[in-house]
Design a protein around this motif. Structure first.
Motif, PDB file in Angstrom:
ATOM      1  N   SER A 124       0.870  -1.276   0.030  1.00 30.68           N
ATOM      2  CA  SER A 124      -0.163   0.095   0.039  1.00 30.68           C
ATOM      3  C   SER A 124       0.833   1.090   0.081  1.00 30.68           C
ATOM      4  O   SER A 124       0.514   2.250  -0.503  1.00 30.68           O
ATOM      5  CB  SER A 124      -0.851  -0.040   1.059  1.00 30.68           C
ATOM      6  OG  SER A 124      -1.698  -1.182   1.096  1.00 30.68           O
ATOM      7  N   THR A 125       1.915   1.026   0.739  1.00 33.37           N
ATOM      8  CA  THR A 125       2.914   2.469   0.720  1.00 33.37           C
ATOM      9  C   THR A 125       3.470   2.761  -0.689  1.00 33.37           C
ATOM     10  O   THR A 125       3.508   3.650  -1.077  1.00 33.37           O
ATOM     11  CB  THR A 125       3.901   1.966   1.958  1.00 33.37           C
ATOM     12  OG1 THR A 125       3.566   1.967   3.027  1.00 33.37           O
ATOM     13  CG2 THR A 125       5.221   3.428   1.860  1.00 33.37           C
ATOM     14  N   THR A 127       2.387   1.501  -3.600  1.00 36.03           N
ATOM     15  CA  THR A 127       1.218   1.964  -4.663  1.00 36.03           C
ATOM     16  C   THR A 127       0.922   3.502  -4.271  1.00 36.03           C
ATOM     17  O   THR A 127       0.718   4.021  -5.329  1.00 36.03           O
ATOM     18  CB  THR A 127       0.022   0.857  -4.498  1.00 36.03           C
ATOM     19  OG1 THR A 127       0.654  -0.183  -4.580  1.00 36.03           O
ATOM     20  CG2 THR A 127      -0.905   1.357  -5.394  1.00 36.03           C
ATOM     21  N   LEU A 128       0.563   3.675  -2.961  1.00 37.29           N
ATOM     22  CA  LEU A 128      -0.032   5.051  -2.857  1.00 37.29           C
ATOM     23  C   LEU A 128       1.187   6.239  -3.139  1.00 37.29           C
ATOM     24  O   LEU A 128       0.832   7.176  -3.498  1.00 37.29           O
ATOM     25  CB  LEU A 128      -0.362   5.280  -1.273  1.00 37.29           C
ATOM     26  CG  LEU A 128      -1.592   4.191  -1.091  1.00 37.29           C
ATOM     27  CD1 LEU A 128      -1.903   4.601   0.727  1.00 37.29           C
ATOM     28  CD2 LEU A 128      -2.835   4.920  -1.837  1.00 37.29           C
ATOM     29  N   ARG A 132       0.709   9.027  -5.461  1.00 39.80           N
ATOM     30  CA  ARG A 132       0.936  10.334  -5.222  1.00 39.80           C
ATOM     31  C   ARG A 132       2.025  11.060  -6.165  1.00 39.80           C
ATOM     32  O   ARG A 132       1.759  12.347  -6.588  1.00 39.80           O
ATOM     33  CB  ARG A 132       1.368  10.467  -3.882  1.00 39.80           C
ATOM     34  CG  ARG A 132       0.571  10.194  -2.621  1.00 39.80           C
ATOM     35  CD  ARG A 132       1.121  10.712  -1.246  1.00 39.80           C
ATOM     36  NE  ARG A 132       2.399   9.866  -1.010  1.00 39.80           N
ATOM     37  CZ  ARG A 132       1.952   8.765  -0.243  1.00 39.80           C
ATOM     38  NH1 ARG A 132       1.012   8.382   0.112  1.00 39.80           N
ATOM     39  NH2 ARG A 132       3.303   8.319   0.118  1.00 39.80           N
ATOM     40  N   TYR A 181      -6.659   8.111  -6.417  1.00 41.66           N
ATOM     41  CA  TYR A 181      -5.856   8.015  -5.189  1.00 41.66           C
ATOM     42  C   TYR A 181      -6.710   7.974  -3.867  1.00 41.66           C
ATOM     43  O   TYR A 181      -6.294   7.114  -3.166  1.00 41.66           O
ATOM     44  CB  TYR A 181      -4.871   9.341  -5.220  1.00 41.66           C
ATOM     45  CG  TYR A 181      -4.193   9.494  -3.883  1.00 41.66           C
ATOM     46  CD1 TYR A 181      -3.028   8.567  -3.740  1.00 41.66           C
ATOM     47  CD2 TYR A 181      -4.442   9.960  -2.713  1.00 41.66           C
ATOM     48  CE1 TYR A 181      -2.122   8.667  -2.817  1.00 41.66           C
ATOM     49  CE2 TYR A 181      -3.792  10.164  -1.738  1.00 41.66           C
ATOM     50  CZ  TYR A 181      -2.614   9.545  -1.658  1.00 41.66           C
ATOM     51  OH  TYR A 181      -1.670   9.625  -0.468  1.00 41.66           O
ATOM     52  N   SER A 182      -7.690   8.699  -3.748  1.00 37.96           N
ATOM     53  CA  SER A 182      -8.593   8.468  -2.754  1.00 37.96           C
ATOM     54  C   SER A 182      -9.011   6.880  -2.548  1.00 37.96           C
ATOM     55  O   SER A 182      -9.237   6.519  -1.478  1.00 37.96           O
ATOM     56  CB  SER A 182      -9.773   9.401  -2.706  1.00 37.96           C
ATOM     57  OG  SER A 182      -9.392  10.825  -2.702  1.00 37.96           O
ATOM     58  N   LYS A 184      -7.683   4.436  -3.672  1.00 40.82           N
ATOM     59  CA  LYS A 184      -6.570   3.460  -3.385  1.00 40.82           C
ATOM     60  C   LYS A 184      -6.264   3.670  -1.921  1.00 40.82           C
ATOM     61  O   LYS A 184      -6.127   2.446  -1.234  1.00 40.82           O
ATOM     62  CB  LYS A 184      -5.276   3.625  -4.368  1.00 40.82           C
ATOM     63  CG  LYS A 184      -5.631   3.237  -5.560  1.00 40.82           C
ATOM     64  CD  LYS A 184      -4.260   3.551  -6.362  1.00 40.82           C
ATOM     65  CE  LYS A 184      -4.494   3.171  -7.912  1.00 40.82           C
ATOM     66  NZ  LYS A 184      -3.205   3.494  -8.627  1.00 40.82           N
ATOM     67  N   VAL A 185      -6.423   4.669  -1.300  1.00 43.77           N
ATOM     68  CA  VAL A 185      -6.228   4.869   0.030  1.00 43.77           C
ATOM     69  C   VAL A 185      -7.167   4.153   0.985  1.00 43.77           C
ATOM     70  O   VAL A 185      -6.866   3.488   1.972  1.00 43.77           O
ATOM     71  CB  VAL A 185      -6.055   6.346   0.274  1.00 43.77           C
ATOM     72  CG1 VAL A 185      -6.069   6.626   2.063  1.00 43.77           C
ATOM     73  CG2 VAL A 185      -4.801   7.110  -0.219  1.00 43.77           C
TER      74      VAL A 185
END
Length: 430
Positions: A124-125, A127-128, A132, A181-182, A184-185
């Motif tokens: 997740s880190t 990917t995000l 970003r 992005y939202s 995916k978060v």
């Protein structure tokens, strides 16, 4: 002269011997008589039982093991029955092998879930982070298109329109990347939350198992003397016995101030037993000690016990005396007073006989009437194990035989006032 005296003496001795063996001996055998007894007649049910305390504190193993899928536990260690313990002293140990296996399984699952959580967090880190970067780059590109659009206001209309279209496309791209992005978060947080919940659940199970592991070592809840508990078949729970989640009691700490005898009565006698009846109780270990008690409970439903051919019913006798020598599991001999009759005549059951014809049974005794023997009809009442009440037909001074004489069919029948019975007997003889 001496020879004549000796000869005469020998003849007298021989004659006496012949008379004794052929007359007196026969008379002794055929005329062994007893007189009816008179007084109090008691009907008693005799049983064997076992002492237990009326109140006791249970020493239990873990009762929540079914929550982790464990239902049966074997006793691996148990202190001797009769041991006096204090609160907190060791009493028993249960087999932890199944529990330890489950602990290892959960520890492995927990390790896998923690690895998954760590991996998902890293993914997740990454990917995000990429998302970003793309969003930031798109933002710069949007600003660039905006500048181009502002600078084109002095250009021809076609150039201005091209700049506006480029800006609008970049704006839509930026907004889409921002929305993605939202999402995916939110997705990353959800995935981490699911794994985190599984980890919390496994940790909760592990904490429960570790807590139960301590309960597999059973300690005394209070001071007292340890008495082994019984299973459904009344067998003592010893090393190797099974303790279940529904019946976790391993032993008891009895209150010896009030004791009771647990006994079992067969189907034939249970109808005679009622609550409140008095009983005499003796200990097999000390037959001279006589105790008193009363029936306080009679089971309504019979049960099958090992070694019994028929169903038996549990009967509980409360002991009146307080005696420090009375200990649980002592064997008792119980005599329950079912009924009592005062001022009645009764004889041994061996002296009662029955004459049967097509319609009824007539009871009688062999009564010695002077030098002869007759069959005397009697009317009977209640009976116990050895004796039976005679309501009519005999007197206290009568002599009756306990054995059947030879050719008894030829003996005279002395009947009661019921003449119909006499007619039936005579008809049968004819």
């Amino acid at each position: 002269m001496k020879k004549k005296i000796l000869l005469l003496g020998s003849l007298i001795v021989a004659a006496f011997a012949i008379y004794y063996f052929f007359f007196l001996e026969e008379d002794a055998v055929e005329h062994v008589v007893v007189k009816p007894s008179y007084g109090t007649f008691e009907i008693i049910v005799k049983t064997t039982g076992e002492l237990r305390a009326q109140k006791s504190t249970d020493i239990k193993g873990p009762s929540e093991v079914q929550n982790v899928g464990i239902y049966n536990m074997k006793i691996t260690n148990l202190i001797d029955e009769g041991t006096h313990v204090k609160a907190g002293d060791f009493v028993a140990e249960l087999d932890k092998s199944e529990l330890n296996t489950k602990i290892k399984e959960i520890e492995l699952n927990l390790q896998k879930l923690e690895s998954q959580y760590k991996q998902k967090r890293l993914d997740s880190t990454l990917t995000l982070s990429q998302a970003r970067d793309n969003l930031e780059n798109t933002k710069y590109a949007l600003e660039e298109k905006q500048l181009q659009m502002e600078q084109s206001k002095y250009e021809p209309p076609a150039t201005i329109r091209q700049a506006e279209i480029a800006y609008e496309k970049e704006l839509r791209n930026y907004n889409q990347l921002k929305k993605n992005y939202s999402t995916k978060v939110e997705q990353a947080l959800t995935e981490l939350s699911i794994v985190g919940a599984d980890i919390a659940k496994e940790r909760q199970k592990l904490d429960l198992l570790i807590g139960l592991q301590q309960q597999f070592t059973i300690l005394a809840p209070a001071d007292g003397m340890v008495i082994y508990a019984r299973d459904w078949a009344q067998r003592r729970k010893v090393v190797g016995s099974t303790v279940t989640a529904w019946s976790p009691t391993v032993a008891n700490l009895p209150d010896l101030s009030i004791m009771e005898s647990i006994t079992y009565v067969n189907e034939l006698d249970i109808q005679k037993i009622k609550t409140g009846q008095i009983a005499e109780i003796s200990l097999d270990a000390d037959p001279e000690k006589r105790l008193t008690g009363k029936v306080i409970n009679v089971a309504n439903i019979g049960e099958d016990l090992d070694g019994r051919d028929t169903k038996v019913f549990e009967v509980i006798l409360e002991i009146n005396e307080k005696d420090t020598t009375l200990l649980p599991s002592m064997t008792t001999s119980n005599e329950i007073m079912v009924d009592s009759f005062d001022d009645v005549l009764f004889i041994p059951l061996d002296g009662l006989h029955t004459e049967t014809n097509d319609e009824e049974k007539i009871q009688y005794v062999f009564k010695k009437d002077g030098s002869k023997i007759v069959r005397q009809q009697v009317r009977t009442g209640k009976m116990n194990e050895d004796m039976i009440i005679i309501e009519e037909g005999l007197k206290q001074e009568d002599d009756i035989l306990l054995t059947v004489p030879e050719n008894f069919e030829e003996l005279t029948f002395e009947l009661l006032e019921d003449r119909s019975a006499k007619t039936k007997i005579e008809t049968k003889k004819n």
